[in-house]
Design a protein around this motif. Sequence first.
Motif, PDB file in Angstrom:
ATOM      1  N   GLY A 172      -0.018  56.072  -7.575  1.00 46.81           N
ATOM      2  CA  GLY A 172      -0.743  56.955  -6.640  1.00 46.81           C
ATOM      3  C   GLY A 172      -1.900  56.381  -6.226  1.00 46.81           C
ATOM      4  O   GLY A 172      -2.593  56.904  -4.992  1.00 46.81           O
ATOM      5  N   ARG A 186       2.132  68.157   0.835  1.00 47.31           N
ATOM      6  CA  ARG A 186       2.019  68.227  -0.619  1.00 47.31           C
ATOM      7  C   ARG A 186       2.589  67.351  -1.392  1.00 47.31           C
ATOM      8  O   ARG A 186       2.042  66.996  -2.378  1.00 47.31           O
ATOM      9  CB  ARG A 186       3.059  69.602  -0.717  1.00 47.31           C
ATOM     10  CG  ARG A 186       3.024  70.298  -2.098  1.00 47.31           C
ATOM     11  CD  ARG A 186       3.640  71.487  -2.091  1.00 47.31           C
ATOM     12  NE  ARG A 186       4.158  71.628  -3.500  1.00 47.31           N
ATOM     13  CZ  ARG A 186       3.773  72.660  -4.203  1.00 47.31           C
ATOM     14  NH1 ARG A 186       2.805  73.570  -3.779  1.00 47.31           N
ATOM     15  NH2 ARG A 186       4.033  72.830  -5.389  1.00 47.31           N
ATOM     16  N   THR A 204       0.114  64.523  -1.759  1.00 41.80           N
ATOM     17  CA  THR A 204      -1.190  64.465  -2.831  1.00 41.80           C
ATOM     18  C   THR A 204      -0.383  64.682  -3.961  1.00 41.80           C
ATOM     19  O   THR A 204      -1.016  64.015  -4.962  1.00 41.80           O
ATOM     20  CB  THR A 204      -1.440  66.232  -2.172  1.00 41.80           C
ATOM     21  OG1 THR A 204      -1.812  66.227  -1.134  1.00 41.80           O
ATOM     22  CG2 THR A 204      -2.633  66.339  -3.205  1.00 41.80           C
ATOM     23  N   GLN A 205       0.690  65.084  -4.430  1.00 45.99           N
ATOM     24  CA  GLN A 205       1.265  65.045  -5.785  1.00 45.99           C
ATOM     25  C   GLN A 205       1.430  63.633  -6.205  1.00 45.99           C
ATOM     26  O   GLN A 205       1.146  63.346  -7.263  1.00 45.99           O
ATOM     27  CB  GLN A 205       2.381  65.801  -5.755  1.00 45.99           C
ATOM     28  CG  GLN A 205       2.470  67.424  -5.968  1.00 45.99           C
ATOM     29  CD  GLN A 205       3.537  68.221  -5.843  1.00 45.99           C
ATOM     30  OE1 GLN A 205       4.759  67.754  -5.241  1.00 45.99           O
ATOM     31  NE2 GLN A 205       3.443  69.418  -6.221  1.00 45.99           N
ATOM     32  N   GLU A 261      -0.252  60.794  -5.060  1.00 46.89           N
ATOM     33  CA  GLU A 261      -1.489  60.392  -5.215  1.00 46.89           C
ATOM     34  C   GLU A 261      -2.269  60.718  -6.724  1.00 46.89           C
ATOM     35  O   GLU A 261      -2.883  59.938  -7.167  1.00 46.89           O
ATOM     36  CB  GLU A 261      -2.510  60.723  -4.306  1.00 46.89           C
ATOM     37  CG  GLU A 261      -1.975  59.920  -2.758  1.00 46.89           C
ATOM     38  CD  GLU A 261      -3.152  60.077  -1.635  1.00 46.89           C
ATOM     39  OE1 GLU A 261      -4.263  60.737  -2.064  1.00 46.89           O
ATOM     40  OE2 GLU A 261      -3.108  59.342  -0.612  1.00 46.89           O
ATOM     41  N   LEU A 262      -1.966  62.056  -6.951  1.00 49.44           N
ATOM     42  CA  LEU A 262      -2.433  62.725  -8.190  1.00 49.44           C
ATOM     43  C   LEU A 262      -1.657  62.280  -9.521  1.00 49.44           C
ATOM     44  O   LEU A 262      -2.054  62.657 -10.601  1.00 49.44           O
ATOM     45  CB  LEU A 262      -2.711  64.243  -8.118  1.00 49.44           C
ATOM     46  CG  LEU A 262      -3.812  64.533  -7.256  1.00 49.44           C
ATOM     47  CD1 LEU A 262      -3.607  66.074  -6.766  1.00 49.44           C
ATOM     48  CD2 LEU A 262      -4.999  64.100  -7.420  1.00 49.44           C
ATOM     49  N   GLY A 263      -0.498  61.455  -9.268  1.00 49.61           N
ATOM     50  CA  GLY A 263       0.382  61.257 -10.310  1.00 49.61           C
ATOM     51  C   GLY A 263       0.906  62.563 -11.088  1.00 49.61           C
ATOM     52  O   GLY A 263       1.597  62.409 -12.124  1.00 49.61           O
ATOM     53  N   GLN A 264       1.350  63.607 -10.226  1.00 49.46           N
ATOM     54  CA  GLN A 264       1.901  64.813 -10.481  1.00 49.46           C
ATOM     55  C   GLN A 264       3.213  64.888 -10.014  1.00 49.46           C
ATOM     56  O   GLN A 264       3.965  66.010 -10.403  1.00 49.46           O
ATOM     57  CB  GLN A 264       1.256  65.915 -10.100  1.00 49.46           C
ATOM     58  CG  GLN A 264      -0.247  65.978 -10.775  1.00 49.46           C
ATOM     59  CD  GLN A 264      -1.002  67.109  -9.918  1.00 49.46           C
ATOM     60  OE1 GLN A 264      -0.696  67.733  -8.909  1.00 49.46           O
ATOM     61  NE2 GLN A 264      -2.045  67.397 -10.706  1.00 49.46           N
ATOM     62  N   ALA A 265       3.999  63.965  -9.334  1.00 48.98           N
ATOM     63  CA  ALA A 265       5.044  63.880  -8.759  1.00 48.98           C
ATOM     64  C   ALA A 265       6.163  62.582  -9.092  1.00 48.98           C
ATOM     65  O   ALA A 265       5.388  61.808  -9.733  1.00 48.98           O
ATOM     66  CB  ALA A 265       5.526  63.773  -7.214  1.00 48.98           C
ATOM     67  N   ASN A 266       7.198  62.901  -9.219  1.00 47.64           N
ATOM     68  CA  ASN A 266       8.323  61.801  -9.694  1.00 47.64           C
ATOM     69  C   ASN A 266       8.953  61.269  -8.497  1.00 47.64           C
ATOM     70  O   ASN A 266      10.137  61.758  -8.568  1.00 47.64           O
ATOM     71  CB  ASN A 266       9.354  62.053 -10.765  1.00 47.64           C
ATOM     72  CG  ASN A 266       9.902  61.027 -11.288  1.00 47.64           C
ATOM     73  OD1 ASN A 266       9.690  60.008 -11.120  1.00 47.64           O
ATOM     74  ND2 ASN A 266      10.975  61.365 -12.178  1.00 47.64           N
TER      75      ASN A 266
END
Length: 173
Positions: free
Chosen positions: A2, A28, A31-32, A34-39
């Motif tokens: 990210g 969205r 953004t996730q 880039e923030l390391g909140q998505a797989n």
Amino acid sequence: MGGRIRALRKQRGWSVQQLAEASGLSRRMLTQIELGQANPSLATVDRVARTLNTDFAALALPEGDAAGAEVDGTLAWQAPDGSQALLLGATKEPRAELWRWTLAPGGRYDAEPDRPGAQEIHHVLSGRLTLVLQTGPQVVAPGQSAVIASDQQYAYLNEDAEPVVFVRVVTGA
């Protein structure tokens, strides 16, 4: 990964919205990521890489390893059942990627088509891999290899009670 995407986006002077529009992904989702909140799926990361004029390996491998240096592997995809894909290394020209995949029993990964002319070589280390292709399923047993065109819809499937572990080489993607 990210952080690399964010850095490349900022180098271009793009907002998240501009990258979203150029890549066809949602703001969205980006953004996730880039923030390391998505797989994200491998295809999603590849789409972002192409939009940023780079390749999947440059985003996924540790700095300096995209040209093929030795690495332990970078986790590029993981499912809740323990299935995972490790990117082991890559070359720039000609483009090639070396992967180690594990699919849990009942595991499945649906891939999106690669660039025209792209191919994959699969070599099964343990378990049985079913390649779901437009022409029908192809089962690859331990010690066997298969070559497929990856510029089509396809999937990896484990229909057995044991995990399947295989090596995947991608060329031309």
